[in-house]
Design a protein around this motif. Structure first.
Motif, PDB file in Angstrom:
ATOM      1  N   ALA A 182      -6.844  48.351  25.849  1.00 45.24           N
ATOM      2  CA  ALA A 182      -6.695  47.271  24.887  1.00 45.24           C
ATOM      3  C   ALA A 182      -5.411  46.479  25.122  1.00 45.24           C
ATOM      4  O   ALA A 182      -5.379  45.253  24.949  1.00 45.24           O
ATOM      5  CB  ALA A 182      -6.706  47.836  23.466  1.00 45.24           C
ATOM      6  N   SER A 238     -17.643  46.426  21.476  1.00 50.79           N
ATOM      7  CA  SER A 238     -16.924  46.904  20.291  1.00 50.79           C
ATOM      8  C   SER A 238     -15.484  47.252  20.627  1.00 50.79           C
ATOM      9  O   SER A 238     -14.572  47.017  19.820  1.00 50.79           O
ATOM     10  CB  SER A 238     -17.633  48.111  19.680  1.00 50.79           C
ATOM     11  N   ALA A 239     -15.253  47.780  21.831  1.00 53.60           N
ATOM     12  CA  ALA A 239     -13.887  48.101  22.245  1.00 53.60           C
ATOM     13  C   ALA A 239     -13.057  46.831  22.399  1.00 53.60           C
ATOM     14  O   ALA A 239     -11.882  46.784  21.998  1.00 53.60           O
ATOM     15  CB  ALA A 239     -13.909  48.888  23.555  1.00 53.60           C
ATOM     16  N   ASN A 249     -13.670  43.980  20.843  1.00 53.35           N
ATOM     17  CA  ASN A 249     -13.478  43.460  19.485  1.00 53.35           C
ATOM     18  C   ASN A 249     -12.367  44.206  18.763  1.00 53.35           C
ATOM     19  O   ASN A 249     -11.552  43.598  18.058  1.00 53.35           O
ATOM     20  CB  ASN A 249     -14.783  43.568  18.698  1.00 53.35           C
ATOM     21  N   ASP A 250     -12.311  45.512  18.920  1.00 52.19           N
ATOM     22  CA  ASP A 250     -11.242  46.296  18.291  1.00 52.19           C
ATOM     23  C   ASP A 250      -9.871  45.896  18.830  1.00 52.19           C
ATOM     24  O   ASP A 250      -8.892  45.823  18.087  1.00 52.19           O
ATOM     25  CB  ASP A 250     -11.467  47.788  18.516  1.00 52.19           C
ATOM     26  N   ARG A 288      -8.905  42.610  17.082  1.00 53.71           N
ATOM     27  CA  ARG A 288      -9.402  42.561  15.702  1.00 53.71           C
ATOM     28  C   ARG A 288      -8.551  41.690  14.779  1.00 53.71           C
ATOM     29  O   ARG A 288      -9.041  41.229  13.743  1.00 53.71           O
ATOM     30  CB  ARG A 288      -9.492  43.977  15.121  1.00 53.71           C
ATOM     31  N   ASP A 289      -7.283  41.448  15.125  1.00 57.49           N
ATOM     32  CA  ASP A 289      -6.417  40.677  14.242  1.00 57.49           C
ATOM     33  C   ASP A 289      -6.270  39.223  14.680  1.00 57.49           C
ATOM     34  O   ASP A 289      -5.453  38.489  14.115  1.00 57.49           O
ATOM     35  CB  ASP A 289      -5.041  41.328  14.145  1.00 57.49           C
TER      36      ASP A 289
END
Length: 311
Positions: free
Chosen positions: A219, A246-247, A249-250, A253-254
């Protein structure tokens, strides 16, 4: 150039010689490559026959005694068929092993759908604590296999493919590698799809990250890339499309962002053909990737890429 799987038996045989904790468990597939190693280490080279559930169960039993087992067969027989044993014998009992697959998503189309596993990484994502390596070159495969064996007692999956990039890249078993920098978006190329992505993005103002370790997902590397390239992200994965969405997006995420997941489509291809034909049919050839990446990033696809064969 030899293939990733060509490197497997010699590399594992050397590990057997070097480390008395290492054992290899087979289910018929690949056994001939370990003949010499079996003669030297008959107690640590085990062939259970065509019994994939036993393959994982035996590996877990070895791990419970303090061994570092390497389990090998086709991906569909290593992750999908014995999934209950992967979940319980390894995960529930809290022991690790190194699962090394072959055939990838569709490396051997003549074997039919039983020998294809585009959903393997997504399936492992339903479990906790797995490291997943997806090398894109035989040298990288050997290096990541050594990382996997040295990773204490962790649960590690090494996904081998006959498809390969022309050149090796530096891999450390953790981080994405920045291959190209741009300002109109980030394209993450996983394993053996790097060369196609580089061809597809030639002349486009995009950052290209190369991922050979996809779990844990790097990330931090993605966030750094988006600081200068913007927050439009394209994932190009050699397995089920959107597996890492999803990874990504995580990781973002902010911040406001968009993610496009490209990979093997869910619809089953009911033709045999070649691996290259399957790649094109799933839109993972350079021409198709350029069209889809350009459309998403809002940039014009250039000329000079050969037409993909009809699906």
């Amino acid at each position: 150039m030899d293939t990733m799987r060509d490197r497997l038996a010699p590399a594992v045989s050397r590990l057997l010689d070097e480390d008395p904790r290492v054992a290899v468990v087979l289910a018929e597939i690949g056994r001939d490559g370990f003949t010499d190693a079996w003669r030297r280490h008959p107690d640590r080279v085990i062939n259970v026959g065509i019994r994939e559930q036993l393959l994982v169960g035996a590996g877990a039993g070895l791990a419970l005694t303090g061994m570092r087992p390497i389990l090998h067969t086709f991906a569909s027989f290593l992750v999908e068929r014995p999934f209950e044993q992967v979940k319980l014998d390894l995960g529930h009992q809290g022991v690790g092993a190194v699962l090394v697959s072959a055939a990838a998503s569709f490396d051997w189309p003549a074997g039919g759908y039983t020998h294809m596993a585009p959903g393997d990484v997504a399936l492992l994502d339903t479990l906790d604590g797995w490291t997943v390596h997806v090398p894109g070159h035989p040298d990288e495969a050997e290096a990541l296999l050594r990382h996997a064996v040295a990773a204490g007692d962790d649960k590690v999956y090494v996904r081998l493919s006959v498809q390969s990039n022309a050149d090796r890249r530096p891999v450390d078993g953790k981080h994405f590698v920045t291959v190209r920098e741009g300002s109109s978006g980030v394209v993450i190329a996983v394993g053996p799809l790097l060369d196609a992505v580089l061809t597809a993005t030639e002349g486009l103002d995009a950052t290209v990250l190369y991922a050979t370790t996809v779990r844990p997902f790097d990330a931090a590397a993605l966030r750094r890339a988006t600081e200068t390239a913007g927050t439009d992200v394209v994932l190009v994965e050699p397995y089920l499309a959107g597996t890492s969405a999803s990874a990504a997006n995580d990781a973002l995420r902010d911040v406001s962002h968009r993610v496009l997941g490209l990979g093997v489509r869910r619809a089953e291809l009911r033709r045999y053909g070649t691996a290259e034909e399957h790649t094109a049919a799933h839109g993972l050839d350079a021409r198709s990737l350029r069209e889809r990446i350009s459309a998403f990033l809002g940039t014009r696809a250039g000329a000079g890429i050969a037409s993909a064969p009809d699906a």
